[in-house]
Write a protein that holds these residues in place. Structure first.
Motif: not given
Length: 240
Positions: A96-103, A215-218
């Motif tokens: 989920v976190l990786f997906g959010q970063a990509m979005l 993105v870095l924060a995620v």
């Protein structure tokens, strides 16, 4: 929707909540400043702006109308994906976190490649805004299904209300429960405020490049999960 946590509580909760709240404040402000008043995280706030746009003839009403159904759809899809990963909630958190970063990276790329925007009713501006809405819908869904033991990280009204109530209680006498809640909720509120300020200043200075900070924060949030996983693996190894 069942909002029962599906994972054990990791020791990095405080850092995770702070980073997630910072991200929400940052992206909400970038969307508001860069996309003519669009809220990407606090989507119900767009209802107020729709009313204001009608009477003041401001642009961006289409994006604000679309934000809620897009948000609902993204939350539903995220919920289904999380439920499929219930057997391994730690892995689900990572995905989920990786997906959010990509979005969020897609949100940044759309803003950079399709902008600058003349008004909020441009198809390119609407598309960019909806990508941001989807990214924050993922965080909202994860907050309820995977991180529900933490204080909310996307909308701070409830947190601030509870903090004030607990402070009033503390003024009337000691309360370990009230003190614990204040300690739990105050850092995310402060982080959200800092993120909002950073998002505004960052967009003025860098435009959509500023989204890279979120993105870095995620990714930093993702890294907070690793010590817990390593500790659990070591513990399982000792018991194996």
């Amino acid at each position: 929707m069942n909002t029962t946590p599906v994972s054990p509580r990791p020791p990095g909760d405080g850092r995770t909540a702070v980073l997630a709240a910072f991200t929400a404040g940052f992206i909400d402000t970038v969307g508001f400043v860069g996309l003519f008043g669009l809220f990407t995280a606090h989507v119900t706030g767009n209802f107020v702006l729709i009313g204001a746009a009608i009477v003041t003839h401001h642009s961006g009403i289409v994006a604000k109308l679309l934000a809620l159904p897009v948000f609902i759809t993204a939350v539903a899809v995220t919920s289904l994906l999380i439920r499929r990963g219930r057997d391994n909630p730690r892995l689900a958190m990572g995905y989920v976190l990786f997906g959010q970063a990509m979005l969020l990276m897609a949100f940044m790329a759309a803003g950079l490649l399709l902008g600058p925007f003349r008004n909020g009713d441009q198809p390119a501006a609407i598309l960019t805004g909806m990508i941001g809405v989807v990214a924050m819908a993922v965080q909202n869904a994860a907050a309820r299904l995977l991180f529900s033991h933490m204080s909310p990280t996307t909308v701070m009204t409830g947190n601030v209300t509870q903090i004030v109530i607990d402070v009033v209680d503390l003024l009337h006498g000691p309360s370990a429960e009230a003190r614990a809640r204040v300690g739990k909720m105050l850092p995310p509120v402060a982080a959200f405020a800092l993120g909002a300020i950073g998002g505004g200043l960052g967009f003025v200075a860098l435009g959509f490049w500023a989204v890279a900070i979120a993105v870095l924060a995620v990714f930093a949030t993702l890294l907070t999960l690793i010590p817990f996983d390593l500790a659990r693996a070591a513990r399982d190894g000792r018991h194996g």
